[in-house]
Structures are given as structure tokens and as C-alpha cells.
Design a protein around this motif. Structure first.
Motif, short mmCIF file in Angstrom:
data_model
loop_
_atom_site.label_atom_id
_atom_site.label_comp_id
_atom_site.label_asym_id
_atom_site.label_seq_id
_atom_site.Cartn_x
_atom_site.Cartn_y
_atom_site.Cartn_z
N UNK A 75 0.87 -1.18 0.00
CA UNK A 75 0.00 0.00 0.00
C UNK A 75 0.91 1.23 0.00
N UNK A 76 1.26 1.68 -1.19
CA UNK A 76 2.17 2.82 -1.32
C UNK A 76 1.51 4.07 -0.74
N UNK A 77 2.29 4.86 -0.01
CA UNK A 77 1.75 6.05 0.67
C UNK A 77 1.61 7.22 -0.30
N UNK A 78 0.73 7.06 -1.28
CA UNK A 78 0.44 8.19 -2.17
C UNK A 78 -0.24 9.31 -1.39
N UNK A 79 -1.06 8.91 -0.44
CA UNK A 79 -1.68 9.85 0.50
C UNK A 79 -1.26 9.40 1.90
#
Length: 393
Positions: A75-79
Motif C-alpha cells: 500500500x504505497x503512501x500516495x496519501x
């Protein structure tokens, strides 16, 4: 990341992620006050064996055994939102269109009917009966006596019905307050589903000072008022010793000789006590830049959730456990963050379905095991999540 301060709520971001069909993770590391949340805006969440040292900031959520049905999720921390500082930030390489859609939707939360993601494929598993679990333990003891393995960890599941008042974020808050020494997490991924829990077991950790850390955690009994009064049976001492020896064998495979070892000592995790030994390596002094990734590949699944030797124990689990562990006894945690990488074994957890939850717990079986006491141990471990659910009766 470009940061802009906003007064927000975790609930706002979580609800928006669900409404936008995005993966979201909420967590708080042990003995800290910072609750954090990240949302991935990527179309592909799956990766193969994680490379920790090259990873961008995000949250890993990986199964007991990777398969077509259960894949490693990043879960890439785009936000990213830090509730302690009330700062919301966006990754500079976040997909522009998806980010714009998220920002617009997040100003009006509550869109969409779903409150959390449910798994796209969930077989209607039967709850394991006490008789079935005891029989599996008896077979394990016989197999150990025959010399085919030293230890195996057998687990079971149990279904509990959700009440209409259940809220995953309220449950997260209750867990967070009850278990200050655990990694507390709520992870919701489209297709994969939603899991939450409070894990006391570090798998691989590398902090901002570049210190590698892993633990041998085994042996379980109900907590007593004074830890100094804890009395451990030979069975639990030996079980913990097996986990220690396995970690040392991993160091040996990597030809790593410079480490510190502290323990075993008694630690309290909620209503339970365990034996724990800590192993640390100062990567500023030891030239081993890929130690985190290499140890992750060697350790998982650890002897604390699988057994020894690993292969015969794993085959016994697949043949006799009678259900699919899925993400129970996998691993999860933040990677590439400002505070480093901190992966924990997914224990003391529950899987949140549409109208009910699945609880999971296991027990380490050795030649000295008593089948009835092992069943009782799983009952004690399930109480961690049952107590949380009791808040919503």
C-alpha cells in the motif's frame, strides 16, 4: 513528499479510500502516540518478494503463504496522514488523475455504501471444533515423537457475528488504547479484504539509526500481576529456545557474526505473557546493506508460526490444519518511513467480513505438549480480539 497541513480525521480519509475502492492502512507502532494512515492510488498493489532497502514509503500486508489467491500487498503512501501532527501529505509521484479524484472525494466523505473492503473470494470455512484441533495436536505429537519434526505451530479459526453498531475505526481506537506495546493496525484492501489486530512480534525492523532488530517470541501463559512471579514450564522454555536457534541459524547462513542478543525475558502482551529474546545489528558498524531483505526471506514464516524444521512443519500444517490461514501469521507494517521499516507477524488479529469476523490463533506444539492445554492457549489468544468486539454488543 509535499506536505500541506490540514485538520482532518482518520475516519474521513478511511471512508474516502473505501468509497474510491482504494487500499488503506491505519497503524500505530509500539510505545508511540502517532497514529498514521496511508492510501495507495496505484492500480497494482501486488509485488513479489519485497526489497526493503529500495522501497518507497508505504505499508506491506503479506500472507502466510504467497499464492494466486493471497498475494503480497504494498500500500504505497500516495496519501499519508499523521494524526499526531495533523499533516496530510502526498507522494510527488502519485498518479495525478487518481490524486485529484481522491482530493475531491475526500472533501465530502461518506460516499458509497461499503464501510470496509471484503474479500472477493472467501470460502465459507467451518469453524474448527475442539475435537478437530485436539486430534491435529495428537497427530503432531506422534509425528514429533517419530522424529519427522521438532515443533509445529497449529492454528484454528472461529467465527463471531458482528453487531450493527460495529465500526472498524472505533475498534481500532479501542485496540490502540488497550495494547500500547503492540503494532496496532487496520488494513483494508480491495479484493483482499479487511484485517485488524495487535501484534507483539517483531519480524524485521530497521530504525532511523540503522539498527536491525528481530525477536524470538514464544511460550504463552496468562499474564500475572507481577512479571517477576512468572513461572515457565520446560515445554515453553524449549519452544522459545527453538525460535532463538532458528534466528541464529539464519545469521549463520548469511555469515553474520556481529550482533547483540538480550534475553530470554518475560514480556506482557495484553492479557498474555511470552518469553522474548531480542537480536540487534548496528548496520553503521556492520557492512550488510541488504540484511533486512535477506533476513525477511529467511525468517518468514518463522518457527514461531510454522515450526522446525520449516519444510516438514509447513507440510504438516497444510495437511492437518483443515483451513486456509490466508493473511493470519503473515506479516505487515510500514516500510521506508521516516522512522524506518517495521514489520510484524500478523498475530492477535481478526478478518472483518460483511456480517461477521473470523478470529485466528495458534499454539506451538512440541513433544511435551498437552492437547487440551494447547486448545486453552488458543482460547486465551482469541480473547484479545473478543474483548474488542464486546465493546459493540
Amino acid at each position: 513528499m509535499g506536505a500541506k497541513p490540514l485538520i482532518l480525521s482518520i475516519e474521513n480519509i478511511f471512508r474516502t479510500a473505501i468509497a474510491q475502492n482504494r487500499a488503506v492502512a491505519v497503524w500505530r507502532l509500539p510505545q508511540t502516540q502517532e497514529v498514521q494512515v496511508c492510501v495507495s492510488l496505484q492500480d497494482n498493489l501486488h509485488n513479489s518478494q519485497p526489497q526493503l532497502e529500495q522501497s518507497s514509503f508505504g505499508f506491506l500486508f503479506c500472507p502466510f503463504q504467497e499464492s494466486g489467491e493471497h498475494q503480497n500487498n504494498f500500500i504505497k503512501a500516495d496519501v499519508h496522514f499523521n494524526a499526531a501532527t495533523e499533516v496530510l501529505s502526498y507522494a510527488t509521484d502519485a498518479p495525478a488523475t487518481a490524486l485529484k479524484d481522491f482530493q475531491e472525494a475526500h472533501s465530502s466523505p461518506g460516499i458509497g455504501k461499503a464501510e470496509w473492503h471484503t474479500p472477493s473470494t472467501f470460502s465459507d470455512q467451518k469453524q474448527q471444533t475442539e475435537a478437530g484441533f485436539v486430534t491435529a495436536v495428537e497427530r503432531a505429537i506422534e509425528t514429533i515423537a517419530a522424529g519427522a519434526m521438532e515443533k509445529v505451530v497449529l492454528s484454528r479459526n472461529a467465527r463471531e457475528q458482528l453487531t450493527p453498531s460495529f465500526s472498524p475505526l472505533a475498534a481500532f481506537e479501542a485496540i490502540e488504547q488497550a495494547y500500547p506495546r503492540a503494532l496496532v493496525s487496520l488494513v483494508s484492501v480491495p479484493g483482499t479484504g479487511t484485517w485488524m489486530g495487535a501484534s507483539p512480534e517483531i519480524l524485521v525492523s530497521i530504525n532511523q539509526e540503522q539498527v536491525f532488530h528481530t525477536v524470538a517470541l514464544a511460550g504463552t501463559q496468562p499474564a500475572v500481576a507481577n512479571v517477576a512471579d512468572a513461572i515457565w514450564r520446560q515445554k515453553e522454555i524449549e519452544e522459545q529456545g527453538m525460535v532463538e536457534r532458528y534466528i541464529l541459524s539464519c545469521f549463520k547462513k548469511l555469515r553474520l557474526r556481529d550482533y547483540t542478543e538480550v534475553g530470554p525475558r518475560t514480556i506482557v502482551a495484553g492479557n498474555l505473557m511470552h518469553l522474548r529474546t531480542d537480536f540487534k545489528v548496528d548496520l553503521k558498524e556492520v557492512d550488510f546493506p541488504t540484511l533486512g531483505t535477506d533476513m525477511l526471506a529467511l525468517l518468514h514464516p518463522t518457527s514461531a508460526v510454522c515450526g522446525l524444521p520449516k519444510e516438514p512443519a509447513l507440510q504438516f500444517i497444510l495437511a492437518h490444519e483443515g483451513y486456509d490461514r490466508s493473511y493470519y501469521s503473515g506479516y505487515l507494517g510500514p516500510v521506508g518511513s521516516d522512522t524506518g521499516t517495521h514489520l510484524f507477524v500478523n498475530l492477535r488479529c481478526m478478518e472483518i467480513l460483511q456480517h461477521d469476523v473470523m478470529l485466528y490463533a495458534g499454539a506451538g506444539i512440541t513433544g511435551d505438549s498437552n492437547p487440551q492445554k494447547e486448545w486453552q492457549e488458543t482460547q486465551h489468544k482469541m480473547q484479545t480480539m473478543r474483548q474488542i468486539l464486546s465493546n459493540f454488543k
